[in-house]
Design a protein around this motif. Structure first.
Motif, mmCIF file in Angstrom:
data_model
loop_
_atom_site.group_PDB
_atom_site.id
_atom_site.type_symbol
_atom_site.label_atom_id
_atom_site.label_comp_id
_atom_site.label_asym_id
_atom_site.label_seq_id
_atom_site.Cartn_x
_atom_site.Cartn_y
_atom_site.Cartn_z
ATOM 1 N N VAL A 1 0.862 -1.177 0.000
ATOM 2 C CA VAL A 1 0.000 0.000 0.000
ATOM 3 C C VAL A 1 0.899 1.227 0.000
ATOM 4 O O VAL A 1 1.866 1.300 0.763
ATOM 5 N N PHE A 2 0.564 2.207 -0.854
ATOM 6 C CA PHE A 2 1.399 3.393 -1.005
ATOM 7 C C PHE A 2 0.740 4.566 -0.286
ATOM 8 O O PHE A 2 -0.351 5.009 -0.655
ATOM 9 N N ASP A 3 1.430 5.043 0.779
ATOM 10 C CA ASP A 3 0.901 6.172 1.540
ATOM 11 C C ASP A 3 1.455 7.474 0.984
ATOM 12 O O ASP A 3 2.136 7.498 -0.053
ATOM 13 N N GLN A 4 1.199 8.576 1.684
ATOM 14 C CA GLN A 4 1.614 9.890 1.194
ATOM 15 C C GLN A 4 3.131 9.991 1.059
ATOM 16 O O GLN A 4 3.637 10.506 0.061
ATOM 17 N N ALA A 5 3.846 9.483 2.019
ATOM 18 C CA ALA A 5 5.313 9.551 1.955
ATOM 19 C C ALA A 5 5.841 8.754 0.760
ATOM 20 O O ALA A 5 6.773 9.196 0.069
ATOM 21 N N ASP A 6 5.253 7.581 0.523
ATOM 22 C CA ASP A 6 5.664 6.778 -0.633
ATOM 23 C C ASP A 6 5.402 7.532 -1.940
ATOM 24 O O ASP A 6 6.238 7.535 -2.853
#
Length: 342
Positions: A107-112
């Protein structure tokens, strides 16, 4: 009927002419804009990641992945995302990434998303804002699913859209693309989705344009008179008629010779006798009024019935643009009309 068709043709032609102007101007803008800047590839990182060395037996085979992840899958591909091996699984409910070593869902969060955007963007500018959204919308209309929008502070106002499910760069948008997209909307006349070239509005305008051409063809041939075809007279014999012109400001009438069948308004103009007119002899203004003082004035036309009051018509007033020089005739002109003639 022809008068109504002429007016309708004129106003419809004006509307279609404006749309043609939009087509031409928008097409010019689209062709002038640099495609590399429009699609953002001018500032895209084109470097190729180095291969990842992995010891044998580290990667899971596709059939070793958890069953619920592959039950409805129609495609499973091995890929590398952020220097780690992953399985890209495509199913009916969308696409997901699975760690190829331990089988966990990525899962790609904001930082990613911000890290991926920095890697992709090589222009001058720092990240100013990051926001979440759901595609499709105006700038991600060819995609679906959740995304991260990473905004940069460069001169082109670049925004990179990162898929929250796969980490893929969905779109690279900037001011060049937005200008091009606006003029593309005008060009294809799809003012909502901006991508349907076969929308109902452009079909209607195309049909109206065809009607405009056909009606113009009808009006063109309806404007021909016999004198327009005198060039086919191989014998060179052209019958003439005498036109007597009376100007109240002159003591003597003026007699001129016109070719039989020629339009009175146009033929008088060739003799430097310019009758008042706004429409140029198109039968729309009613200014080229003359009085036929000879016996048996020509019959009234439908255009004259709309532009010349009946009491004047009864006195022999006619519009010169609506009649031809068929026989010898005497015309009373407005005062001082002949002062400029020769």
């Amino acid at each position: 009927m022809m008068s109504f068709l002429k007016k309708l043709h004129k106003w419809v032609g004006l509307i279609i002419g404006l749309q043609v102007l939009l087509w031409l101007s928008s097409g010019l803008v689209i062709s002038v804009l640099d495609p590399a800047k429009v699609n953002g590839r001018e500032w895209m990182n084109t470097g190729i990641a180095n291969p990842i060395p992995l010891p044998p037996g580290v990667l899971l085979e596709a059939d070793q992945l958890p069953g619920p992840l592959t039950a409805d899958a129609f495609a499973i591909n091995l890929a590398v995302v952020r220097e780690q091996p992953v399985y890209r699984i495509r199913a009916g409910d969308g696409e997901k990434l699975v760690n190829a070593i331990d089988g966990s869902i990525l899962v790609f969060d904001q930082a990613d998303a911000e890290e991926l955007a920095r890697r992709d963007f090589t222009g001058k500018g720092a990240i100013t804002a990051t926001s979440a959204g759901i595609a499709p919308d105006l700038e991600t209309r060819n995609h679906s699913g959740p995304y991260w929008k990473v905004q940069f502070s460069d001169e082109a106002d670049t925004a990179i859209y990162i898929s929250a499910s796969t980490g893929d760069v969905l779109e690279r948008r900037n001011q060049y693309w937005r200008v091009r997209d606006f003029f593309w909307m005008l060009h294809i006349m799809d003012y909502q989705e901006r991508q349907d070239f076969n929308n109902i509005l452009i079909i209607i305008v195309s049909l109206i344009s065809i009607w405009l051409g056909l009606s113009g063809f009808i009006l063109l041939f309806g404007s021909f008179t016999r004198h327009d075809f005198y060039f086919l007279n191989l014998t060179g014999q052209r019958e003439q008629v005498l036109i007597t012109l009376i100007d109240p400001a002159l003591a003597e009438p003026k007699i001129i010779s016109l070719r039989k069948g020629s339009n009175l308004f146009l033929s008088l103009a060739t003799h430097n006798i310019n009758l008042p007119s706004i429409c140029g002899g198109g039968g729309e203004c009613g200014k080229c009024r003359v009085q036929v003082v000879s016996e048996n004035p020509p019959p009234e036309t439908s255009i004259e019935q709309g532009l010349v009051p009946k009491p004047l018509r009864n006195k022999g007033f006619r519009l010169a643009c609506q009649h031809e020089a068929e026989h010898d005739i005497t015309l009373m002109l407005k005062e001082r009309t002949l002062e400029g003639g020769h």
